[in-house]
Design a protein around this motif. Sequence first.
Motif, PDB file in Angstrom:
ATOM      1  N   LEU A  80      44.743  -0.261 -23.874  1.00 54.48           N
ATOM      2  CA  LEU A  80      44.749  -0.098 -22.418  1.00 54.48           C
ATOM      3  C   LEU A  80      45.204  -1.373 -21.717  1.00 54.48           C
ATOM      4  O   LEU A  80      45.857  -1.315 -20.668  1.00 54.48           O
ATOM      5  CB  LEU A  80      43.354   0.320 -21.936  1.00 54.48           C
ATOM      6  N   LYS A  81      44.905  -2.515 -22.301  1.00 53.49           N
ATOM      7  CA  LYS A  81      45.327  -3.785 -21.706  1.00 53.49           C
ATOM      8  C   LYS A  81      46.821  -4.024 -21.915  1.00 53.49           C
ATOM      9  O   LYS A  81      47.551  -4.383 -20.967  1.00 53.49           O
ATOM     10  CB  LYS A  81      44.527  -4.937 -22.313  1.00 53.49           C
ATOM     11  N   ALA A  82      47.296  -3.785 -23.135  1.00 53.67           N
ATOM     12  CA  ALA A  82      48.677  -4.127 -23.470  1.00 53.67           C
ATOM     13  C   ALA A  82      49.689  -3.116 -22.932  1.00 53.67           C
ATOM     14  O   ALA A  82      50.847  -3.463 -22.695  1.00 53.67           O
ATOM     15  CB  ALA A  82      48.834  -4.242 -24.988  1.00 53.67           C
ATOM     16  N   GLU A  83      49.260  -1.867 -22.724  1.00 57.42           N
ATOM     17  CA  GLU A  83      50.207  -0.805 -22.374  1.00 57.42           C
ATOM     18  C   GLU A  83      50.248  -0.484 -20.882  1.00 57.42           C
ATOM     19  O   GLU A  83      50.922   0.476 -20.478  1.00 57.42           O
ATOM     20  CB  GLU A  83      49.876   0.466 -23.161  1.00 57.42           C
ATOM     21  N   GLN A  84      49.557  -1.274 -20.065  1.00 55.94           N
ATOM     22  CA  GLN A  84      49.612  -1.019 -18.624  1.00 55.94           C
ATOM     23  C   GLN A  84      51.057  -1.124 -18.127  1.00 55.94           C
ATOM     24  O   GLN A  84      51.770  -2.073 -18.449  1.00 55.94           O
ATOM     25  CB  GLN A  84      48.723  -2.000 -17.873  1.00 55.94           C
ATOM     26  N   GLY A  85      51.457  -0.117 -17.359  1.00 54.28           N
ATOM     27  CA  GLY A  85      52.814  -0.090 -16.833  1.00 54.28           C
ATOM     28  C   GLY A  85      53.858   0.444 -17.792  1.00 54.28           C
ATOM     29  O   GLY A  85      55.030   0.573 -17.423  1.00 54.28           O
ATOM     30  N   LYS A  86      53.460   0.750 -19.020  1.00 47.08           N
ATOM     31  CA  LYS A  86      54.410   1.217 -20.030  1.00 47.08           C
ATOM     32  C   LYS A  86      54.252   2.692 -20.382  1.00 47.08           C
ATOM     33  O   LYS A  86      55.137   3.276 -21.001  1.00 47.08           O
ATOM     34  CB  LYS A  86      54.263   0.395 -21.319  1.00 47.08           C
ATOM     35  N   ASP A  89      40.076   3.396 -14.837  1.00 47.39           N
ATOM     36  CA  ASP A  89      40.009   2.111 -14.140  1.00 47.39           C
ATOM     37  C   ASP A  89      41.297   1.301 -14.333  1.00 47.39           C
ATOM     38  O   ASP A  89      41.711   0.550 -13.440  1.00 47.39           O
ATOM     39  CB  ASP A  89      38.808   1.294 -14.648  1.00 47.39           C
ATOM     40  N   ALA A  90      41.915   1.480 -15.505  1.00 49.23           N
ATOM     41  CA  ALA A  90      43.165   0.759 -15.793  1.00 49.23           C
ATOM     42  C   ALA A  90      44.383   1.449 -15.195  1.00 49.23           C
ATOM     43  O   ALA A  90      45.504   0.949 -15.345  1.00 49.23           O
ATOM     44  CB  ALA A  90      43.341   0.605 -17.299  1.00 49.23           C
ATOM     45  N   GLY A  91      44.174   2.597 -14.552  1.00 51.10           N
ATOM     46  CA  GLY A  91      45.267   3.270 -13.857  1.00 51.10           C
ATOM     47  C   GLY A  91      46.049   4.281 -14.664  1.00 51.10           C
ATOM     48  O   GLY A  91      47.105   4.738 -14.235  1.00 51.10           O
ATOM     49  N   PHE A  92      45.535   4.669 -15.834  1.00 47.01           N
ATOM     50  CA  PHE A  92      46.248   5.632 -16.676  1.00 47.01           C
ATOM     51  C   PHE A  92      45.861   7.063 -16.333  1.00 47.01           C
ATOM     52  O   PHE A  92      44.671   7.377 -16.221  1.00 47.01           O
ATOM     53  CB  PHE A  92      45.911   5.403 -18.160  1.00 47.01           C
ATOM     54  N   PRO A  93      46.822   7.978 -16.214  1.00 48.46           N
ATOM     55  CA  PRO A  93      46.494   9.399 -16.253  1.00 48.46           C
ATOM     56  C   PRO A  93      45.870   9.726 -17.609  1.00 48.46           C
ATOM     57  O   PRO A  93      46.309   9.206 -18.642  1.00 48.46           O
ATOM     58  CB  PRO A  93      47.846  10.089 -16.082  1.00 48.46           C
ATOM     59  N   VAL A  94      44.841  10.581 -17.593  1.00 49.88           N
ATOM     60  CA  VAL A  94      44.089  10.857 -18.815  1.00 49.88           C
ATOM     61  C   VAL A  94      44.120  12.349 -19.132  1.00 49.88           C
ATOM     62  O   VAL A  94      43.792  13.185 -18.285  1.00 49.88           O
ATOM     63  CB  VAL A  94      42.626  10.391 -18.681  1.00 49.88           C
ATOM     64  N   ILE A  95      44.502  12.653 -20.368  1.00 48.94           N
ATOM     65  CA  ILE A  95      44.416  13.996 -20.932  1.00 48.94           C
ATOM     66  C   ILE A  95      43.359  13.922 -22.025  1.00 48.94           C
ATOM     67  O   ILE A  95      43.485  13.116 -22.952  1.00 48.94           O
ATOM     68  CB  ILE A  95      45.776  14.434 -21.518  1.00 48.94           C
ATOM     69  N   CYS A  96      42.308  14.721 -21.911  1.00 50.73           N
ATOM     70  CA  CYS A  96      41.153  14.565 -22.794  1.00 50.73           C
ATOM     71  C   CYS A  96      40.902  15.836 -23.596  1.00 50.73           C
ATOM     72  O   CYS A  96      40.845  16.931 -23.032  1.00 50.73           O
ATOM     73  CB  CYS A  96      39.915  14.224 -21.958  1.00 50.73           C
ATOM     74  N   GLU A  97      40.752  15.693 -24.894  1.00 43.14           N
ATOM     75  CA  GLU A  97      40.331  16.814 -25.732  1.00 43.14           C
ATOM     76  C   GLU A  97      38.940  17.261 -25.299  1.00 43.14           C
ATOM     77  O   GLU A  97      38.093  16.433 -24.922  1.00 43.14           O
ATOM     78  CB  GLU A  97      40.340  16.372 -27.200  1.00 43.14           C
ATOM     79  N   LYS A  98      38.700  18.577 -25.331  1.00 48.03           N
ATOM     80  CA  LYS A  98      37.359  19.053 -25.007  1.00 48.03           C
ATOM     81  C   LYS A  98      36.383  18.532 -26.068  1.00 48.03           C
ATOM     82  O   LYS A  98      36.791  18.195 -27.185  1.00 48.03           O
ATOM     83  CB  LYS A  98      37.334  20.587 -24.901  1.00 48.03           C
ATOM     84  N   SER A  99      35.118  18.460 -25.743  1.00 44.70           N
ATOM     85  CA  SER A  99      34.532  18.692 -24.439  1.00 44.70           C
ATOM     86  C   SER A  99      34.584  17.405 -23.628  1.00 44.70           C
ATOM     87  O   SER A  99      34.775  16.320 -24.177  1.00 44.70           O
ATOM     88  CB  SER A  99      33.091  19.164 -24.636  1.00 44.70           C
ATOM     89  N   LEU A 100      34.427  17.544 -22.318  1.00 45.88           N
ATOM     90  CA  LEU A 100      34.505  16.399 -21.426  1.00 45.88           C
ATOM     91  C   LEU A 100      33.624  15.249 -21.878  1.00 45.88           C
ATOM     92  O   LEU A 100      34.050  14.094 -21.904  1.00 45.88           O
ATOM     93  CB  LEU A 100      34.117  16.853 -20.017  1.00 45.88           C
ATOM     94  N   ALA A 101      32.361  15.535 -22.197  1.00 45.64           N
ATOM     95  CA  ALA A 101      31.394  14.496 -22.573  1.00 45.64           C
ATOM     96  C   ALA A 101      30.239  15.176 -23.299  1.00 45.64           C
ATOM     97  O   ALA A 101      30.296  16.373 -23.593  1.00 45.64           O
ATOM     98  CB  ALA A 101      30.915  13.750 -21.326  1.00 45.64           C
ATOM     99  N   THR A 102      29.186  14.422 -23.576  1.00 43.31           N
ATOM    100  CA  THR A 102      28.071  14.972 -24.348  1.00 43.31           C
ATOM    101  C   THR A 102      26.939  15.487 -23.467  1.00 43.31           C
ATOM    102  O   THR A 102      25.990  16.077 -23.975  1.00 43.31           O
ATOM    103  CB  THR A 102      27.486  13.914 -25.303  1.00 43.31           C
ATOM    104  N   SER A 103      27.010  15.273 -22.141  1.00 47.88           N
ATOM    105  CA  SER A 103      25.958  15.744 -21.245  1.00 47.88           C
ATOM    106  C   SER A 103      26.524  15.901 -19.848  1.00 47.88           C
ATOM    107  O   SER A 103      27.580  15.337 -19.516  1.00 47.88           O
ATOM    108  CB  SER A 103      24.781  14.756 -21.212  1.00 47.88           C
ATOM    109  N   PHE A 104      25.817  16.640 -19.024  1.00 44.67           N
ATOM    110  CA  PHE A 104      26.212  16.799 -17.631  1.00 44.67           C
ATOM    111  C   PHE A 104      26.195  15.454 -16.915  1.00 44.67           C
ATOM    112  O   PHE A 104      27.067  15.170 -16.078  1.00 44.67           O
ATOM    113  CB  PHE A 104      25.274  17.788 -16.936  1.00 44.67           C
ATOM    114  N   GLU A 105      25.226  14.611 -17.240  1.00 45.35           N
ATOM    115  CA  GLU A 105      25.119  13.304 -16.592  1.00 45.35           C
ATOM    116  C   GLU A 105      26.329  12.433 -16.911  1.00 45.35           C
ATOM    117  O   GLU A 105      26.891  11.769 -16.029  1.00 45.35           O
ATOM    118  CB  GLU A 105      23.817  12.607 -17.015  1.00 45.35           C
ATOM    119  N   GLU A 106      26.745  12.420 -18.182  1.00 44.44           N
ATOM    120  CA  GLU A 106      27.965  11.687 -18.540  1.00 44.44           C
ATOM    121  C   GLU A 106      29.181  12.267 -17.820  1.00 44.44           C
ATOM    122  O   GLU A 106      30.050  11.529 -17.342  1.00 44.44           O
ATOM    123  CB  GLU A 106      28.192  11.752 -20.054  1.00 44.44           C
TER     124      GLU A 106
END
Length: 375
Positions: A69-75, A97-114
Amino acid sequence: MKKEPYQIAFIGGGVNSAIGEVHKAACQMDGHFELVAGAFSTHEETNQKTAKTWGVSPERTYSNYHELLKAEQGKLDAVIVLAPTDLHKDIVIEALDAGFPVICEKSLATSFEEGKDIAQKVDETKGFFCTTYNYTGYPMVRELKQYIAEGKLGTIQQVQVEMPQEGFMRLGASGEPPKPQSWRLKDTVIPKISLDLGSHLHNMIYFLTGERPKRIVADQATFGLFSQIVDNVGALVQYTNNMRAQIWFSKTALGNRNGLRIRVYGSKGSAEWFQLEPETLKTCDRYGNVSLRDRTGGVKIANQPRYNRFKAGHPAGFIEAFANYYEDIADCLAQYFATGSFNSQYVCGIKTSLEGLAMMQAATRSAKSNKWEDL
């Protein structure tokens, strides 16, 4: 204006993972994406082997996602998160936070709170985020969605969805027990089976009907070879507009490799689709007439050129469905880069992803309380 193919990186998804090869093939099948970087595995040998196998240069292969995420910003145009679900929250938030569009494999997270923490970060950064649910990419599932939208089944009254599998029960050819990935053998706030399979069923019901779950009563059990985890879940769900759903998902249903089946019942007719026979949609009207549809003939969605990489009679399957979904993601990215937001009838955004966690967490509460639970 950014142009295709969009430059992407994988976080997770190495050659030894369950899903990495599928994402790699699907996202590049139609030329919308190009895999150019990655932190594929925390095991350096696997990480380097994956990069070499997939033609990613050593200079853009990273030992961890922080470095990437640090090295690939802007690339890069997007990162695809394929790491175990337990790690999604930290990776997704850092990527946003680093400004990347994110495509995430399901499931979103491990809990509703996360999930709420991720949703808040999406809102705060105005970032691009979507979750992959590839079963909605099957042409005949999309045909069914259109069929329902046109009112051909009337008012939708009941939906039955099931996803039986056998992976926690079936022995190998020499009698050896199954060896699931270690992270799948540790339940979190929501059991892993509900994150793996249940989230698919929640997403499928919303995808087809547009209705949202309100209350759930559920049962959880352990039948398989791993006593520390839940491996069988059944539930009744009350939805908006008085719709009802019955759902069942299991990893101990011997004889079922991946038995995803959808039945939709309305006031004018019914429809059924089965993942092991993905080219066919079965419908029935009030007079008892039963029809079978495929990508030919009287269809409005499934006969489109994008769903016919080869002519009907040569079945398209799981990876093609994933590629269909990635084409929709590419469309969403184009919208986002042009306007700062996106809208899609096919791609699962943060709201529906979060709702899936809410439903699965309510199911867990219900299994413990033996009562109906509100979402």
